[in-house]
Each structure stands twice: as C-alpha cells, then as structure tokens.
Design an enzyme around this catalytic site. Sequence first.
Site: not given
Length: 250
Positions: A9, A171, A234
């Site tokens: 993503n 995250g 990430g």
Amino acid sequence: MRRKVIAGNWKMHFSPLETEKFLNELVPLLENKAGLDWIVFPPSVSLFKAKEKLNKSFIKFGAQNCHQEQKGAFTGEISALMLKELGCQYCLVGHSERRQYFNETSMACNLKIKALINQGITPIYCVGETLKEREEGKTEKVLKEQITSGLKDINLNDSLVVAYEPVWAIGTGVVATPQQVEEAHKLIRLCLADTVFNQKRAAEISILYGGSVKPENSQELSMLSQVDGFLVGGASMVAKSFAQIGQIPL
Ligand code: PGA
C-alpha cells in the site's frame, strides 16, 4: 489452498513518474517469485502508469479506494467501473486511515465492497482495533462489528481478501506479537464462518496481517498458520525490502 498474498500500500506516495522509476526497480527483483500473489496499490493518478509498466508482469495492481456508485455527481471520486477499465484486479476498502480521516464506516465499506464485486474486482477489506479499544478489552467486539457490517450480504462465491491491521501497529514501528496476530486472525476466520460465509468458505479466505511489517519481522509472522500474507505500507516502498518480505515461504 488459500492464496498467499504480498500487497504493498503506497498510500499518497509515488507520482506517475516515481511509479515508473520504482516499478523499473521492483519488477526485476520479483522475477522468480511468481508463486505468490504480488499486488501494488499506487495512488489513483499513477494507476495508468502501473498498468503500462505491469502489462507483461505477474505483478497485479489495485486502487486504494473507490466510490460505491458507478457514476454521477460525486466530485473527486472514482468508481469501481472506472477502476475496472484501468485494469485493477484489487481494491483496498476500509483502511484505518480512511476510517479515521474520512469517516468511513463499515456500512459505507459494505457498499464499496459490493460495487467492486459487481465489477469483478477483489476487495481487500481492512479491519483492526485502535490502541484504546485494545486496552479496554474491546478488540473482539470491534473486529466482529467490522466483519459483520462490512461484509453483510456478501455471497458465498464472491472473491474477497481480509487484512487484519491493528491501528496501533500502522506506521508506528510497533508490530503486533505473533500471539496477538494469531488470535485476531482466528477470531476473524471464526466470524467469517459464523456470520458471513460458512466454515468451508471461511477456510478459503486469505487473511493478511498489516502493521509495521518489515523483512526483519515478517519471517516469524509468516510461520503462523493463520497468516496468509502481508499488507505492507512503509517497507513496500523500498523495492528490496518489499521483495525480501515475499522471499519467506508462507
Ligand atoms: P505500515 O502500513 O506497514 O507502514 O505500518 C501498513 C498499512 O497501512 O497498510
């Protein structure tokens, strides 16, 4: 046999030009890794570029969001019908950032999921509790609510992937423990069997884990019987790391 999926993503990163550059780097790294379902989720403006670059590749791509209607006066929105034409085979639904910043409810997700299924696009439905909900002992209740209302009236043979993404692990660098992941995935599968599908169909649904997945922690998590792959944020934007995450036998 459940499909093993490694999904990236990209969130609001990678313009069309950056997408081209990144895929030039990623595609050769995944050359001998066709055994898994690799999917990237670029921002919508870069989907056309992804289509062009992944034309001859086994790597699939999808969108991060869609609108539930096919067309109409919905300024700024993109429909599942349009995503289909762009070649998307998957679409994320209900990512916690959409729930948090765009007030998406599980009921709204349900409409999007149905719109995608109507177009033959596989939804990757994201569920997960916040830290506060976990600390208050509400994880089970929250996951059940997200599954039952988000997947209401979905048919037995509809194509679907579920991603468990505890909000506190996204995250943050904090990854859920193997025990927490296994427990949540079991609960989700049980809920799928009891309230959405049946046991046989629930056993076929791939459930991915997402939340600070990196090459260093993916090995341990991939050994869990309930983990069928990863939804990576990430680390999916670093070609080598993304490729490494899928190196592990799932
Ligand atoms: P992260 O994001 O891997 O950066 O934690 C996961 C996600 O948001 O899907």
